[in-house]
Design an enzyme around this catalytic site. Structure first.
Site, PDB file in Angstrom:
ATOM      1  N   ASP A  11      -1.911  44.647 -20.985  1.00 23.76           N
ATOM      2  CA  ASP A  11      -1.932  43.480 -20.076  1.00 23.76           C
ATOM      3  C   ASP A  11      -1.101  43.798 -18.845  1.00 23.76           C
ATOM      4  O   ASP A  11      -0.496  44.872 -18.744  1.00 23.76           O
ATOM      5  CB  ASP A  11      -1.373  42.228 -20.789  1.00 23.76           C
ATOM      6  CG  ASP A  11      -1.896  40.913 -20.188  1.00 23.76           C
ATOM      7  OD1 ASP A  11      -1.657  40.662 -18.991  1.00 23.76           O
ATOM      8  OD2 ASP A  11      -2.547  40.139 -20.909  1.00 23.76           O
TER       9      ASP A  11
ATOM     10  N   VAL B 155      -6.729  46.603 -15.391  1.00 28.10           N
ATOM     11  CA  VAL B 155      -8.060  47.165 -15.675  1.00 28.10           C
ATOM     12  C   VAL B 155      -8.854  47.480 -14.413  1.00 28.10           C
ATOM     13  O   VAL B 155      -9.876  48.173 -14.489  1.00 28.10           O
ATOM     14  CB  VAL B 155      -8.908  46.209 -16.575  1.00 28.10           C
ATOM     15  CG1 VAL B 155      -8.260  46.052 -17.938  1.00 28.10           C
ATOM     16  CG2 VAL B 155      -9.141  44.862 -15.890  1.00 28.10           C
TER      17      VAL B 155
ATOM     18  N   ASN C 281     -11.380  41.987 -22.597  1.00 27.89           N
ATOM     19  CA  ASN C 281     -11.061  40.559 -22.529  1.00 27.89           C
ATOM     20  C   ASN C 281     -10.464  40.134 -21.184  1.00 27.89           C
ATOM     21  O   ASN C 281     -10.653  38.999 -20.757  1.00 27.89           O
ATOM     22  CB  ASN C 281     -10.088  40.230 -23.663  1.00 27.89           C
ATOM     23  CG  ASN C 281      -9.424  38.883 -23.488  1.00 27.89           C
ATOM     24  OD1 ASN C 281     -10.048  37.852 -23.746  1.00 27.89           O
ATOM     25  ND2 ASN C 281      -8.178  38.873 -23.020  1.00 27.89           N
TER      26      ASN C 281
ATOM     27  N   TYR D 118     -17.257  33.812 -10.345  1.00 25.50           N
ATOM     28  CA  TYR D 118     -17.010  33.928 -11.789  1.00 25.50           C
ATOM     29  C   TYR D 118     -18.334  33.931 -12.562  1.00 25.50           C
ATOM     30  O   TYR D 118     -18.553  34.757 -13.451  1.00 25.50           O
ATOM     31  CB  TYR D 118     -16.100  32.787 -12.245  1.00 25.50           C
ATOM     32  CG  TYR D 118     -15.712  32.824 -13.708  1.00 25.50           C
ATOM     33  CD1 TYR D 118     -14.657  33.619 -14.136  1.00 25.50           C
ATOM     34  CD2 TYR D 118     -16.390  32.063 -14.663  1.00 25.50           C
ATOM     35  CE1 TYR D 118     -14.291  33.661 -15.484  1.00 25.50           C
ATOM     36  CE2 TYR D 118     -16.030  32.093 -15.998  1.00 25.50           C
ATOM     37  CZ  TYR D 118     -14.978  32.889 -16.410  1.00 25.50           C
ATOM     38  OH  TYR D 118     -14.620  32.919 -17.741  1.00 25.50           O
TER      39      TYR D 118
ATOM     40  N   LYS E 192     -19.713  37.014 -14.929  1.00 24.41           N
ATOM     41  CA  LYS E 192     -19.962  36.874 -16.372  1.00 24.41           C
ATOM     42  C   LYS E 192     -21.429  37.135 -16.714  1.00 24.41           C
ATOM     43  O   LYS E 192     -21.748  37.595 -17.814  1.00 24.41           O
ATOM     44  CB  LYS E 192     -19.500  35.493 -16.855  1.00 24.41           C
ATOM     45  CG  LYS E 192     -17.978  35.314 -16.764  1.00 24.41           C
ATOM     46  CD  LYS E 192     -17.244  36.357 -17.594  1.00 24.41           C
ATOM     47  CE  LYS E 192     -15.740  36.238 -17.536  1.00 24.41           C
ATOM     48  NZ  LYS E 192     -15.049  37.281 -18.299  1.00 24.41           N
TER      49      LYS E 192
ATOM     50  N   ILE F  92     -11.882  26.959 -23.551  1.00 22.11           N
ATOM     51  CA  ILE F  92     -10.912  27.238 -24.607  1.00 22.11           C
ATOM     52  C   ILE F  92      -9.521  26.954 -24.061  1.00 22.11           C
ATOM     53  O   ILE F  92      -9.221  27.308 -22.906  1.00 22.11           O
ATOM     54  CB  ILE F  92     -10.995  28.730 -25.032  1.00 22.11           C
ATOM     55  CG1 ILE F  92     -12.423  29.112 -25.461  1.00 22.11           C
ATOM     56  CG2 ILE F  92      -9.985  29.033 -26.144  1.00 22.11           C
ATOM     57  CD1 ILE F  92     -12.970  28.390 -26.669  1.00 22.11           C
TER      58      ILE F  92
ATOM     59  N   THR G 130      -6.344  27.818 -23.126  1.00 16.46           N
ATOM     60  CA  THR G 130      -5.540  29.021 -22.850  1.00 16.46           C
ATOM     61  C   THR G 130      -4.829  28.792 -21.523  1.00 16.46           C
ATOM     62  O   THR G 130      -5.156  27.836 -20.797  1.00 16.46           O
ATOM     63  CB  THR G 130      -6.440  30.270 -22.690  1.00 16.46           C
ATOM     64  OG1 THR G 130      -7.223  30.107 -21.491  1.00 16.46           O
ATOM     65  CG2 THR G 130      -7.361  30.488 -23.878  1.00 16.46           C
TER      66      THR G 130
HETATM   67  P1  NAP Z   1      -5.899  34.010 -19.687  1.00 17.45           P
HETATM   68  O1  NAP Z   1      -5.258  32.951 -20.472  1.00 17.45           O
HETATM   69  O2  NAP Z   1      -5.732  33.987 -18.195  1.00 17.45           O
HETATM   70  O3  NAP Z   1      -5.491  35.453 -20.249  1.00 17.45           O
HETATM   71  C1  NAP Z   1      -6.083  36.601 -19.681  1.00 17.45           C
HETATM   72  C2  NAP Z   1      -5.059  37.691 -19.567  1.00 17.45           C
HETATM   73  O4  NAP Z   1      -5.656  38.786 -18.814  1.00 17.45           O
HETATM   74  C3  NAP Z   1      -3.829  37.243 -18.781  1.00 17.45           C
HETATM   75  O5  NAP Z   1      -2.671  37.789 -19.316  1.00 17.45           O
HETATM   76  C4  NAP Z   1      -4.166  37.803 -17.402  1.00 17.45           C
HETATM   77  O6  NAP Z   1      -3.053  37.931 -16.531  1.00 17.45           O
HETATM   78  C5  NAP Z   1      -4.729  39.137 -17.791  1.00 17.45           C
HETATM   79  N1  NAP Z   1      -5.311  39.816 -16.633  1.00 17.45           N
HETATM   80  C6  NAP Z   1      -5.746  39.270 -15.465  1.00 17.45           C
HETATM   81  N2  NAP Z   1      -6.119  40.242 -14.623  1.00 17.45           N
HETATM   82  C7  NAP Z   1      -5.914  41.414 -15.251  1.00 17.45           C
HETATM   83  C8  NAP Z   1      -6.101  42.765 -14.883  1.00 17.45           C
HETATM   84  N3  NAP Z   1      -6.540  43.114 -13.674  1.00 17.45           N
HETATM   85  N4  NAP Z   1      -5.797  43.732 -15.790  1.00 17.45           N
HETATM   86  C9  NAP Z   1      -5.325  43.403 -17.018  1.00 17.45           C
HETATM   87  N5  NAP Z   1      -5.109  42.143 -17.414  1.00 17.45           N
HETATM   88  C10 NAP Z   1      -5.410  41.154 -16.539  1.00 17.45           C
HETATM   89  O7  NAP Z   1      -7.480  34.007 -19.957  1.00 17.45           O
HETATM   90  P2  NAP Z   1      -8.278  33.521 -21.256  1.00 17.45           P
HETATM   91  O8  NAP Z   1      -8.646  32.111 -21.058  1.00 17.45           O
HETATM   92  O9  NAP Z   1      -7.599  33.941 -22.476  1.00 17.45           O
HETATM   93  O10 NAP Z   1      -9.628  34.354 -21.049  1.00 17.45           O
HETATM   94  C11 NAP Z   1      -9.844  35.618 -21.652  1.00 17.45           C
HETATM   95  C12 NAP Z   1     -11.267  36.050 -21.351  1.00 17.45           C
HETATM   96  O11 NAP Z   1     -12.184  35.080 -21.857  1.00 17.45           O
HETATM   97  C13 NAP Z   1     -11.580  36.160 -19.857  1.00 17.45           C
HETATM   98  O12 NAP Z   1     -12.452  37.246 -19.627  1.00 17.45           O
HETATM   99  C14 NAP Z   1     -12.259  34.856 -19.554  1.00 17.45           C
HETATM  100  O13 NAP Z   1     -13.098  34.931 -18.430  1.00 17.45           O
HETATM  101  C15 NAP Z   1     -13.032  34.632 -20.827  1.00 17.45           C
HETATM  102  N6  NAP Z   1     -13.356  33.218 -21.056  1.00 17.45           N
HETATM  103  C16 NAP Z   1     -12.374  32.285 -21.153  1.00 17.45           C
HETATM  104  C17 NAP Z   1     -12.729  30.945 -21.339  1.00 17.45           C
HETATM  105  C18 NAP Z   1     -11.705  29.846 -21.453  1.00 17.45           C
HETATM  106  O14 NAP Z   1     -12.104  28.685 -21.421  1.00 17.45           O
HETATM  107  N7  NAP Z   1     -10.416  30.139 -21.590  1.00 17.45           N
HETATM  108  C19 NAP Z   1     -14.075  30.590 -21.421  1.00 17.45           C
HETATM  109  C20 NAP Z   1     -15.050  31.571 -21.318  1.00 17.45           C
HETATM  110  C21 NAP Z   1     -14.683  32.894 -21.134  1.00 17.45           C
HETATM  111  P3  NAP Z   1      -2.835  36.777 -15.385  1.00 17.45           P
HETATM  112  O15 NAP Z   1      -2.260  35.618 -16.126  1.00 17.45           O
HETATM  113  O16 NAP Z   1      -1.876  37.407 -14.438  1.00 17.45           O
HETATM  114  O17 NAP Z   1      -4.177  36.486 -14.767  1.00 17.45           O
END
Ligand code: NAP
Length: 255
Positions: free
Chosen positions: A37, A64, A90, A156, A160, A189, A191
């Site tokens: 991360d 990444v 992820n 976004y 996706k 979700i 988060t």
């Molecule tokens: P999150 O809470 O923001 O966690 C994602 C993690 O990835 C954070 O620690 C983030 O850091 C990190 N990140 C961002 N840019 C990065 C980079 N360039 N290199 C490495 N790490 C990086 O997100 P999440 O809700 O868990 O989502 C995880 C995945 O599921 C994502 O691909 C998201 O699009 C997908 N998703 C989420 C939801 C939802 O409702 N939560 C729904 C559909 C799909 P920062 O905090 O600095 O950004």
């Protein structure tokens, strides 16, 4: 317990949210986990939680969107763990919530660099190890927004949709080498990503109630709801599953 014994997994964006939950569940099921991360303190905390529970994990800082860093971290992880069986792409960001005609080129490029190029780089640098081993499972986090439209976050949605299609193409290309590639499509979700979005809209409780109402089950999901799907795709229980879309969305896309 033990569904992933003997496997190693690398999770991007593993310090928070869905990535964190995936790291904990993968480790609980016996996988050795490379947590990666941008958030080092939180990433080390995930490793500590895993090791305190008797599991095995290490933390690597990884952005990444930088190919040289991806290559170097994957080499390091392979040296430390000896093999790579599971990659969870992820890491992702939401990007600008503006209509298309207001999105700048820089905003578009930044979002694509993380959500699409990041998946490409990590897949590219995991594949040689998986091909050499003759097996592997790559799990790409797409979204309900990679399946259906909504009147928000256009870059976004595009990213996706790309991840969904990249998963199917790589599933076809690498099937003969024993490598499975699938996409996961979460609904909303709870988060940091979604909580920060709710706060940015003013009345977070009202926004949350609105998000809950979008899902036929009556509420948004938890990170663990997605983590268990990731465990399934990582395990040999899904050995006949490739190029598939695992939709975990409380019924959002069923209408
Ligand atoms: P999150 O809470 O923001 O966690 C994602 C993690 O990835 C954070 O620690 C983030 O850091 C990190 N990140 C961002 N840019 C990065 C980079 N360039 N290199 C490495 N790490 C990086 O997100 P999440 O809700 O868990 O989502 C995880 C995945 O599921 C994502 O691909 C998201 O699009 C997908 N998703 C989420 C939801 C939802 O409702 N939560 C729904 C559909 C799909 P920062 O905090 O600095 O950004």
């Amino acid at each position: 317990m033990g569904r992933l014994t003997g496997k190693t997994a690398l999770v991007t964006g593993g310090a928070l949210g869905i990535g964190r939950a995936a790291c904990l569940r993968l480790a609980q099921e016996g996988a050795r986990v490379a947590v990666t991360d941008l958030h080092d303190t939180e990433g080390h905390a995930v490793v500590e939680t895993i090791t305190k529970a008797g599991g095995s994990a290490g933390y690597w800082h990884l952005d990444v969107s930088h190919e040289a860093d991806v290559r170097a971290v994957f080499e390091d992880v392979l040296q430390a763990f000896g093999h790579l069986d599971v990659l969870v792409n992820n890491a992702g960001i939401t990007g600008p919530n503006k209509p298309t005609h207001e999105v700048t080129e820089a905003e578009w490029d930044h979002l694509m660099a993380v959500n699409v190029k990041g998946v490409f780089f990590c897949t590219k640098h995991a594949l040689p190890y998986m091909m050499a081993a003759g097996h592997g499972s790559i799990i790409n986090l797409s979204s309900i927004y990679g399946l259906v439209g909504a009147p928000d976050v256009p870059p976004y949605h595009a990213s996706k949709g790309a991840v969904r299609e990249m998963s199917k193409t790589d599933a076809m290309i690498y099937a003969k080498q024993g490598i499975r590639v699938n996409s996961v499509h979460p609904g909303f979700i709870s988060t940091p990503m979604v909580e920060n979005f709710a706060k940015s809209q003013g009345d977070a409780a009202k926004v949350r109630a609105g998000l809950d109402a979008l899902h036929p089950l009556g509420h948004i999901g938890e990170a663990d709801d997605i983590a268990w799907g990731i465990v399934y795709l990582a395990s040999d229980e899904s050995k006949f599953v490739t190029g598939a879309e695992l939709v975990i969305d409380g019924g959002y896309t069923a209408r």
